[in-house]
Design a protein around this motif. Sequence first.
Motif, short mmCIF file in Angstrom:
data_model
loop_
_atom_site.label_atom_id
_atom_site.label_comp_id
_atom_site.label_asym_id
_atom_site.label_seq_id
_atom_site.Cartn_x
_atom_site.Cartn_y
_atom_site.Cartn_z
N GLN A 125 -0.68 25.92 -16.70
CA GLN A 125 -0.41 26.58 -17.94
C GLN A 125 -1.59 26.05 -18.80
OE1 GLN A 125 3.63 25.08 -18.86
NE2 GLN A 125 4.57 27.03 -18.64
N ILE A 126 -2.05 24.81 -18.99
CA ILE A 126 -2.86 24.62 -19.69
C ILE A 126 -4.35 25.40 -19.34
CG2 ILE A 126 -4.42 22.62 -20.59
CD1 ILE A 126 -2.23 20.92 -20.23
N SER A 129 -11.38 16.49 -16.23
CA SER A 129 -10.43 15.55 -16.81
C SER A 129 -9.69 16.26 -17.89
CB SER A 129 -11.13 14.35 -17.03
OG SER A 129 -11.65 13.94 -15.52
N GLY A 130 -10.52 16.91 -18.78
CA GLY A 130 -9.95 17.29 -20.37
C GLY A 130 -8.96 18.11 -20.08
N ILE A 131 -8.65 19.12 -18.80
CA ILE A 131 -7.25 19.56 -18.57
C ILE A 131 -6.09 18.53 -18.02
CG2 ILE A 131 -6.58 21.41 -17.40
CD1 ILE A 131 -8.71 22.97 -17.92
N LEU A 132 -6.87 18.08 -16.97
CA LEU A 132 -5.97 17.08 -16.13
C LEU A 132 -5.14 15.81 -16.85
CD1 LEU A 132 -8.21 17.23 -12.99
CD2 LEU A 132 -6.08 18.45 -13.37
N LYS A 133 -5.80 15.17 -17.75
CA LYS A 133 -5.49 14.01 -18.41
C LYS A 133 -4.15 14.03 -18.98
CE LYS A 133 -5.01 10.01 -20.16
NZ LYS A 133 -4.43 8.80 -19.20
N THR A 134 -3.64 15.50 -19.42
CA THR A 134 -2.40 15.72 -19.94
C THR A 134 -1.21 15.41 -19.23
OG1 THR A 134 -3.50 17.19 -21.59
CG2 THR A 134 -0.93 17.38 -21.40
N GLY A 164 -12.50 28.23 -21.67
CA GLY A 164 -13.73 27.15 -21.80
C GLY A 164 -13.18 26.53 -23.26
N ALA A 165 -11.94 26.42 -23.86
CA ALA A 165 -11.28 25.78 -24.88
C ALA A 165 -10.72 24.35 -24.38
CB ALA A 165 -10.39 26.60 -25.51
N LEU A 166 -11.65 23.59 -23.85
CA LEU A 166 -11.15 22.24 -23.46
C LEU A 166 -10.73 21.31 -24.56
CD1 LEU A 166 -12.02 23.49 -20.60
CD2 LEU A 166 -12.70 20.89 -19.81
N HIS A 167 -11.12 21.70 -25.66
CA HIS A 167 -10.97 20.65 -26.69
C HIS A 167 -9.58 20.93 -27.22
CE1 HIS A 167 -12.18 24.74 -28.52
NE2 HIS A 167 -11.23 24.16 -29.51
N VAL A 168 -8.97 22.02 -26.95
CA VAL A 168 -7.43 21.98 -27.54
C VAL A 168 -6.46 21.12 -26.80
CG1 VAL A 168 -5.43 23.68 -27.65
CG2 VAL A 168 -7.88 24.53 -28.09
N PRO A 169 -6.59 20.87 -25.48
CA PRO A 169 -5.46 19.74 -24.93
C PRO A 169 -6.20 18.67 -25.02
CG PRO A 169 -6.85 21.29 -23.00
CD PRO A 169 -6.83 21.93 -24.48
N MET A 170 -7.53 18.45 -25.21
CA MET A 170 -7.99 17.26 -25.51
C MET A 170 -7.48 16.62 -26.73
SD MET A 170 -11.44 17.72 -23.42
CE MET A 170 -12.58 16.54 -24.44
N VAL A 171 -7.99 17.39 -27.76
CA VAL A 171 -7.37 16.86 -29.11
C VAL A 171 -6.11 16.73 -29.44
CG1 VAL A 171 -7.81 17.44 -31.63
CG2 VAL A 171 -9.79 17.68 -30.05
N GLU A 172 -5.30 17.74 -28.92
CA GLU A 172 -4.04 17.41 -28.97
C GLU A 172 -3.25 16.08 -28.46
OE1 GLU A 172 -2.52 22.06 -29.41
OE2 GLU A 172 -1.40 21.06 -27.99
N LEU A 173 -3.86 15.87 -27.27
CA LEU A 173 -3.35 14.57 -26.61
C LEU A 173 -3.76 13.26 -27.38
CD1 LEU A 173 -1.62 13.77 -23.98
CD2 LEU A 173 -3.91 13.34 -23.06
N GLN A 174 -5.11 13.43 -27.81
CA GLN A 174 -5.52 12.25 -28.58
C GLN A 174 -4.85 12.11 -29.80
OE1 GLN A 174 -9.59 13.46 -29.14
NE2 GLN A 174 -9.85 13.76 -27.23
#
Lengths: 459, 408
Positions: A71-72, A125-130, A80-90
């Motif tokens: 889904q992510i 990893s930006g997608i997978l870390k969540t 190409g909006a990897l920052h969305v899941p990254m910043v949300e998780l942080q």
Amino acid sequence: MHAAASRTALGGIDRLLSRITYGHEPALRERAHALGHAAFLEEQLHPASLPDPAGDAVVGLFPTLTMTTRQIWLAHGVHGALHVPMVELQTAALLRAALSRRQLHERLVEFWSDHFSIDQADSQSGILKTQDDREVIRAHALSSFPELLRASARSAAMLFSLGNYRSTWQSPNENYGREILELHSLGIGHYTEHDVREAARCLTGWTFRPFSDPSAGAFRFEPSMHDDGPRHLLGLSLPGGLGVQHGVQMIRTLALHPATAERLARKLCRWFHGVEVDSLVTAASTEWAATQGDLRAVLRALLAPQAFAAAPIEVRRTKRPFHFAAGILRALPFQHADPRSLAAELAAMGHRPFHWPAPDGYPDTSAAWVGGLQRRWAFAARLFANQVPGVQLDLGAVFGSAPKSTWARRAARLLRGPSPFPAEVHPIQQYLDASPVPSDALRAETLALTVSAPSFQTY
Amino acid sequence: MRLQPEIDRRSFLVGAGAVAGALALPRVTLSSSMPPGTDALVLVFLRGGMDGLSLCSPFADPHLDSARPGLAMPRPGQPNGVLYLTGFFGLHPAAAPLLPAYQSGKLLFVHACGSPESTRSHFEAQARMESGAPGSGGFGLPTGWLARHLAAQGGLLRGLFAGDALTRGLTGSAGVLPIRDPAGFRMPGDPASVAARRQVLQAAYRFSGPELAAAADDTFATIDLLGTVDFAGYVPSGGAVYPATPFGSHLKDTAALLKANLGVRAVEIDLHGWDHHTDLGAIGGSFAALTGELAQALAAFRTDLGGGMNGVNVIVMTEFGRRVMPNANQGLDHGRGTCMLLLGGGVSGGRVLTSWPGLAPSQLHDGDLAITIDYRDVLAELLVRRMGCTNVSEVFPGYTPVFRGVTL
């Protein structure tokens, strides 16, 4: 004698709180004092049975936290909006640390996030870390170490970031094989280069399903990539033909190895007590062996009342910036409509979660962080001046109708709890006394100075 | 061939002082002669294990092609070929911006160099290398070689790390701070109340533990010092263009800092991403991109400093090289020997210093390029001959360095 003992016990609870939480918060302090050390610790060791509306509310703020990897990918990755899941998780990591009632759990999530460090900035990893955060770190932070290590070894984020997902029998990639021995389990000095090569071969074929797959991010064992010959490492002899069991059995051996037990006992002891106490390390390692790596049992050995009696009282450990920021957000009623800018604030202090560029996690020594005072002061000034977008504090409400002559003490109590440091309160109050007009600017400065002072930098 | 006019350090400083108004430099009282050994050091640490065989390729080694199937680069003069350095070594084409410095004798490669370590762990290798105690077991000494050098020097801000958490190499000296953004390093908040709030914090930190108290002292002194430099308005000299990357801007800040002559003796900047287990990408890939960034930034730094490079030396080093034979992912696992770069006024460059061990299977050390020059030889010579170091036995305990003529 009895009076002295009870004073110690009382002090012990506030000490326990300072060691296993992100900082002062009156409701949790009340709860701890009502239950007593042992019962409160037990409650914290079972986070799933603790209702946590504040922590749940944080999850509700960020849609990607509950999305599958697929889904992510579809919602953000393909654009190409990897920052969305990254910043949300942080951001969620910081807010959960600040607001969740499951404080010990959150402290362990931070610990394991560094132990099994993954850098979101490393492409996929930006997608997978969540998924890794949810299904590995948070799911197993308080379970058993063999399960945690196994979950991490099956995690797409880990298999990707250490390159194992493409490791084949023809020519194994040793990166993960090495780090699972060195960083995740035994530690330096307890294995040979031969063991590294054998470990890498045990793990050939451990890969994950790509983003194009409906089960993207799920673990997959690929027999055609696996070296299915017999393996010999660390005194373990595994026959050929075991397939995925080569890795499974090796991981269990690593997780229960005495060197792993002692190393993790030391690391956890340092994390909570600020120093390695040999008797506690021994007790925790013994529990590790007796319970097959049950993390609750290990933590009891480190955090029970008798453990605190063995740990030196005077050790004050420098908080890392994440801990520092969480402590502020925890103590005061901030409104966070859109708090994602907090991730950039952590980055400015050098501690954006899940962004350490090497697999060993952010450093855990005072020496590494103590030079960053100026950036903490700058963050505090911005935050209390309501200059961090999306995060607001009603300064008038914090001080109410209290006269200016009491602000310094009030700020110290709100932020640090009922143990004032006169050496810090006094100069702040002097500054306030010399300032003629009570204003929001002055209220903000009072709070910023309070958290910029030395006692707020340590736990 | 000399591309830069040769100006000694003193005349550079006088020149810099003359334009102090324009650059908002601090008022500096110049002594009539600079003391010997006052070069500044810029340490660039390539984290992850940089493959020296790709950066400075031994194209004439008869075993290169068979040892590096699929990864050996074409010879000089061929398409995508390495750039001619000597009859034996060629420079990676992405490092072309470094060629002028080499040709003018200011850039030295030291090859088959490294730390005499058996470990293949990044963290162990880095920690021991940076602590100046290879082979010491565990994670080496608690303090760093550079910090022990700086501890014996004077000055308020002696060293800084262009980042967030202090590295091992810089741990253990007063006057050393991690500063990612020197422009923003000031007392925050309302300028009208800065002085009074600062007094409050100074009073409070007087009663803290020694570690925090020392850090606060350093912080206040550094706020004063950096406040005299206009980093935000800094314009590089000579038309120098730094890459628009964190590494590029750290080097640009470093140039501004060194030109301001604040007494900073050492700056460390790290460049991550050299752990090429998969897809080395020697040509047009990941390695080439990183190498290009490194070379462009260093070339810009040299242009920017101009004659000031006479008093500045840059060291580029990494924890270890990579295995000679590629793995199945067109990558290279952890190895041993690699190359170091020295760039600057005090460097005896324009050559590749090496005692080449060879790439034949029998010449490799467990499948790696063997180490024939200890990294401490290079560092110690630079410290002693260019940076006024008189405590080299403390900087590298238990080791007697061999000076190999890397400095002028």
